[in-house]
Design a protein around this motif. Structure first.
Motif, PDB file in Angstrom:
ATOM      1  N   HIS A 159      22.085  24.895 129.663  1.00  0.00           N
ATOM      2  CA  HIS A 159      23.164  24.087 129.098  1.00  0.00           C
ATOM      3  C   HIS A 159      22.588  23.161 128.037  1.00  0.00           C
ATOM      4  O   HIS A 159      21.418  22.825 128.074  1.00  0.00           O
ATOM      5  N   PRO A 160      23.428  22.720 127.084  1.00  0.00           N
ATOM      6  CA  PRO A 160      22.923  21.815 126.047  1.00  0.00           C
ATOM      7  C   PRO A 160      22.911  20.355 126.496  1.00  0.00           C
ATOM      8  O   PRO A 160      23.750  19.943 127.294  1.00  0.00           O
ATOM      9  N   ALA A 161      21.949  19.589 125.949  1.00  0.00           N
ATOM     10  CA  ALA A 161      21.939  18.128 126.139  1.00  0.00           C
ATOM     11  C   ALA A 161      22.565  17.443 124.939  1.00  0.00           C
ATOM     12  O   ALA A 161      23.181  16.390 125.060  1.00  0.00           O
ATOM     13  N   VAL A 162      22.391  18.049 123.751  1.00  0.00           N
ATOM     14  CA  VAL A 162      22.933  17.496 122.503  1.00  0.00           C
ATOM     15  C   VAL A 162      23.523  18.655 121.704  1.00  0.00           C
ATOM     16  O   VAL A 162      22.881  19.697 121.560  1.00  0.00           O
ATOM     17  N   ILE A 163      24.746  18.477 121.220  1.00  0.00           N
ATOM     18  CA  ILE A 163      25.401  19.521 120.419  1.00  0.00           C
ATOM     19  C   ILE A 163      25.877  18.888 119.117  1.00  0.00           C
ATOM     20  O   ILE A 163      26.549  17.853 119.138  1.00  0.00           O
ATOM     21  N   GLU A 164      25.516  19.485 118.014  1.00  0.00           N
ATOM     22  CA  GLU A 164      25.951  18.988 116.699  1.00  0.00           C
ATOM     23  C   GLU A 164      27.025  19.915 116.164  1.00  0.00           C
ATOM     24  O   GLU A 164      26.850  21.130 116.142  1.00  0.00           O
ATOM     25  N   LEU A 165      28.150  19.343 115.728  1.00  0.00           N
ATOM     26  CA  LEU A 165      29.294  20.136 115.278  1.00  0.00           C
ATOM     27  C   LEU A 165      29.683  19.721 113.860  1.00  0.00           C
ATOM     28  O   LEU A 165      29.717  18.520 113.557  1.00  0.00           O
ATOM     29  N   ALA A 166      29.999  20.694 113.027  1.00  0.00           N
ATOM     30  CA  ALA A 166      30.553  20.387 111.706  1.00  0.00           C
ATOM     31  C   ALA A 166      32.064  20.217 111.864  1.00  0.00           C
ATOM     32  O   ALA A 166      32.712  20.975 112.580  1.00  0.00           O
ATOM     33  N   GLU A 167      32.624  19.169 111.223  1.00  0.00           N
ATOM     34  CA  GLU A 167      34.073  18.940 111.324  1.00  0.00           C
ATOM     35  C   GLU A 167      34.562  18.495 109.944  1.00  0.00           C
ATOM     36  O   GLU A 167      34.404  17.326 109.576  1.00  0.00           O
ATOM     37  N   GLY A 168      35.107  19.432 109.147  1.00  0.00           N
ATOM     38  CA  GLY A 168      35.533  19.085 107.781  1.00  0.00           C
ATOM     39  C   GLY A 168      34.356  18.547 106.992  1.00  0.00           C
ATOM     40  O   GLY A 168      33.308  19.178 106.908  1.00  0.00           O
ATOM     41  N   ASN A 169      34.515  17.330 106.450  1.00  0.00           N
ATOM     42  CA  ASN A 169      33.434  16.711 105.688  1.00  0.00           C
ATOM     43  C   ASN A 169      32.470  15.907 106.563  1.00  0.00           C
ATOM     44  O   ASN A 169      31.533  15.308 106.046  1.00  0.00           O
ATOM     45  N   GLY A 170      32.733  15.859 107.842  1.00  0.00           N
ATOM     46  CA  GLY A 170      31.919  15.013 108.718  1.00  0.00           C
ATOM     47  C   GLY A 170      31.141  15.800 109.753  1.00  0.00           C
ATOM     48  O   GLY A 170      31.201  17.033 109.813  1.00  0.00           O
ATOM     49  N   VAL A 171      30.386  15.048 110.542  1.00  0.00           N
ATOM     50  CA  VAL A 171      29.577  15.653 111.599  1.00  0.00           C
ATOM     51  C   VAL A 171      29.879  14.925 112.905  1.00  0.00           C
ATOM     52  O   VAL A 171      30.014  13.699 112.940  1.00  0.00           O
ATOM     53  N   ILE A 172      29.993  15.714 113.981  1.00  0.00           N
ATOM     54  CA  ILE A 172      30.193  15.147 115.320  1.00  0.00           C
ATOM     55  C   ILE A 172      28.989  15.548 116.174  1.00  0.00           C
ATOM     56  O   ILE A 172      28.585  16.717 116.169  1.00  0.00           O
ATOM     57  N   ILE A 173      28.416  14.573 116.871  1.00  0.00           N
ATOM     58  CA  ILE A 173      27.369  14.890 117.843  1.00  0.00           C
ATOM     59  C   ILE A 173      27.885  14.554 119.236  1.00  0.00           C
ATOM     60  O   ILE A 173      28.433  13.474 119.471  1.00  0.00           O
ATOM     61  N   VAL A 174      27.742  15.529 120.126  1.00  0.00           N
ATOM     62  CA  VAL A 174      28.133  15.340 121.519  1.00  0.00           C
ATOM     63  C   VAL A 174      26.868  15.228 122.364  1.00  0.00           C
ATOM     64  O   VAL A 174      25.985  16.083 122.274  1.00  0.00           O
ATOM     65  N   LEU A 175      26.790  14.159 123.149  1.00  0.00           N
ATOM     66  CA  LEU A 175      25.691  14.015 124.103  1.00  0.00           C
ATOM     67  C   LEU A 175      26.224  14.368 125.486  1.00  0.00           C
ATOM     68  O   LEU A 175      27.275  13.867 125.891  1.00  0.00           O
ATOM     69  N   ALA A 176      25.511  15.207 126.201  1.00  0.00           N
ATOM     70  CA  ALA A 176      25.948  15.578 127.547  1.00  0.00           C
ATOM     71  C   ALA A 176      25.638  14.475 128.548  1.00  0.00           C
ATOM     72  O   ALA A 176      26.137  14.477 129.662  1.00  0.00           O
ATOM     73  N   TYR A 177      24.786  13.528 128.140  1.00  0.00           N
ATOM     74  CA  TYR A 177      24.401  12.407 129.013  1.00  0.00           C
ATOM     75  C   TYR A 177      24.983  11.114 128.459  1.00  0.00           C
ATOM     76  O   TYR A 177      25.525  11.093 127.356  1.00  0.00           O
ATOM     77  N   ASP A 178      24.840  10.045 129.230  1.00  0.00           N
ATOM     78  CA  ASP A 178      25.351   8.732 128.830  1.00  0.00           C
ATOM     79  C   ASP A 178      24.148   7.855 128.453  1.00  0.00           C
ATOM     80  O   ASP A 178      23.415   7.395 129.332  1.00  0.00           O
ATOM     81  N   PRO A 179      23.923   7.627 127.155  1.00  0.00           N
ATOM     82  CA  PRO A 179      22.684   6.934 126.767  1.00  0.00           C
ATOM     83  C   PRO A 179      22.600   5.501 127.278  1.00  0.00           C
ATOM     84  O   PRO A 179      21.499   5.020 127.564  1.00  0.00           O
TER      85      PRO A 179
END
Ligand SMILES: [Zn+2]
Length: 550
Positions: A159-179
């Motif tokens: 499973h991923p810990a960090v996922i980077e997603l392209a969204e239109g002109n921006g970038v979304i990063i999802v963390l699977a953990y709570d920093p």
């Protein structure tokens, strides 16, 4: 700044949002502390239920704590990213994950490991504390990068810990953990052990909170600090194209690292004090003395003379059990005794005799009530903790489980005479020879001066220095001087650290050299780190990214 300037100033470029819930350490302020640690102060905070679309206008980045917002809010956030904003989502709930194109698996794992492949990070990966959600991003064709989640033994979980997603002109990063949860749990220990005794030694100490808690494989790394550095690196990755985010360097006067030096009085004689003071002055080191309430040899004239020579003085409360019930009164009496004896209040930091503690962070709450702003009680002690027991060198404010941030910085102490050297008969000692101790501590100083970018605090009692620990500390401060690493007292560093937090640097247009001269940063020892387009002789690398130091 007057009122009209406040009204006219632009909104902070970063908005930190958190759900209004009883999840541990979940407040927008608790998340924002991670950014302040990184010298990023252009931040405003709000609970999700107070969010309006207008609050997103003019922002560059939204950091969203663990949450599953209502559909309307999710749409605002996705639109924000689509139009070029950066968005970091921590442990998103089922609906938010689905809206981001991730399949929430509604399962996860307690504790894990994050393999960060950046310079200055441990090969074993950073320990992740708390629950880590499992998501599947495999079907999402917008995902551009992923860091895998490892289990605590370092095996890939699939499973991923960090996922980077392209969204239109921006970038979304999802963390699977709570920093935020991860950093506070690393720094403050296991909340289930609040007020419990595990060490086998008389008097509760912060190490009692670390039974079975410290990650053996990264004990010699400041992993909580590295979690902060990594979050800042992610912020740069999602930052909008047209600007860059400057931040404030960690150490005064462009130093690569610092060593904070302290000394618990413990009824040392005048000759003992003089030997330690002479060694400090020989190698341009200064320190904070924590003076005992009864029968300290320090008198007013001597203290005033030493203050002029750069030494710092505070109290060293003795709190035998029942520690909590007597803490407030004892501290009050000790402060009064200090004022009567020396004609001034103690300096803003405090350490208890035998580093006595109580509850989870209850002691810090008491210290705050008496005006202290730095606590140095978090001592690495065997058998629960070694080296970086608290996973940290940089000072950060304590937070309680509700996410309430206390006005007291935790400044962990990694090494002391009796916890480091052998021959004193203490069960909590690393039992090193002086040469082994010098090699260990100077090695960590060098690592901190590199891309790890952290620091340490150490303690030498005058009596110990005079009788057995000079062969450890003299070479350490000699090494520091030879490598231009400041060795300073807590008060001096605390002034720098609080000044660093008070400066708000706003984003600057890309490829420009902004003028920060109106902020008088150098006078306060502050330096700006400006992300650079390329690496050259004038740039400094942090987390593998080049910066110009201004
Ligand atoms: Zn003591």
């Amino acid at each position: 700044m007057n009122q009209s300037e406040i009204r006219n100033s632009p909104p902070a470029s970063i908005l930190v949002l958190a759900a209004n819930t009883d999840r541990w350490f979940s407040s927008p302020e608790a998340y924002a502390e991670l950014l302040y640690l990184e010298g990023i102060n252009d931040v405003e905070t709000a609970y999700l239920d107070a969010l309006t679309p207008a609050m997103l206008e003019g922002r560059s980045l939204v950091l969203l704590g663990a949450a599953d917002p209502e559909p309307e809010v999710v749409q605002w956030l996705i639109d924000f990213a689509y139009h070029g904003g950066g968005l970091i989502c921590c442990a998103p709930g089922e609906a938010l994950a689905a809206a981001l194109g991730l399949a929430p698996l509604n399962q996860g794992v307690m504790h894990g490991r994050l393999p960060v492949a950046l310079a200055g990070f441990p090969e074993a990966g950073l320990p992740l504390k708390g629950w880590i959600q499992h998501y599947s991003g495999a079907e999402n064709e917008d995902h551009t990068d992923t860091i895998p989640l490892h289990d605590f033994d370092g095996r890939p979980t699939g499973h991923p810990a960090v996922i980077e997603l392209a969204e239109g002109n921006g970038v979304i990063i999802v963390l699977a953990y709570d920093p935020a949860q991860c950093v506070y749990l690393l720094r403050q220990g296991n909340p289930l052990l609040a007020g419990c005794r595990s060490s086998g030694f008389e008097r509760m100490r912060p190490s009692d909170l670390f039974e079975g808690w410290q990650d053996e494989r990264t004990a010699d790394w400041p992993t909580a600090d590295l979690h902060g550095h990594f979050l800042r690196e992610l912020i740069h990755r999602v930052w909008p194209e047209d600007t860059v985010l400057p931040w404030l360097w960690y150490f005064p006067d462009r130093a690569d690292t610092v060593l904070i030096f302290t000394s618990d009085d413990d009824w040392s004689t005048r000759v003992h004090f003089e030997q330690l003071i002479e060694a400090c002055e020989t190698y341009d080191a200064r320190l904070t003395f924590y003076l005992v309430q009864k029968d300290s040899v320090m008198d007013r004239a001597w203290l005033e003379d030493l203050e002029c020579r750069g030494f710092d003085f505070s109290v060293h409360p003795d709190l035998p059990p029942p520690s909590l019930s007597l803490w407030d009164r004892t501290l009050n009496d000790h402060i009064q005794q200090f004022r009567d004896a020396y004609g001034q209040p103690p300096s803003p930091s405090v350490r208890n005799h035998c580093i006595t503690w109580s509850g989870y962070i209850e002691g810090a709450r008491i210290e705050a009530r008496h005006g202290f702003t730095f606590d140095t009680n978090c001592f690495s002690l065997l058998p629960q903790g070694r080296y970086y027991m608290n996973g940290a060198g940089l000072p950060m404010k304590f937070a309680d489980l509700t996410g309430d941030v206390l006005p007291v910085y935790q400044l962990p102490t990694q090494f002391s005479d009796e916890t480091t050297l052998g021959g004193q008969g203490f069960g909590w000692s690393l039992n090193l020879t002086p040469d082994e101790g010098v090699e260990l501590i100077t090695g960590l100083l060098q690592r901190n001066a590199g891309q790890t970018a952290s620091m340490m605090c150490v303690n030498a009692h005058p009596v110990s220095f005079a009788t057995y620990s000079a062969p450890l500390w003299t070479p350490v401060i000699q090494f520091a001087q030879a490598h231009s690493i400041p060795v300073c007292d807590v008060e001096r560093f605390s002034r720098f650290w609080q000044a660093r937090r008070a400066v708000r640097l706003q984003p600057v247009p890309k490829d420009t050299m902004p003028d920060f001269s109106h902020l008088n940063l150098a006078e306060q020892g502050l330096s700006v780190m400006l992300p650079a387009a390329r690496t050259d002789a004038g740039t400094r690398m942090v987390c593998g990214r080049p910066y110009v130091m201004v």
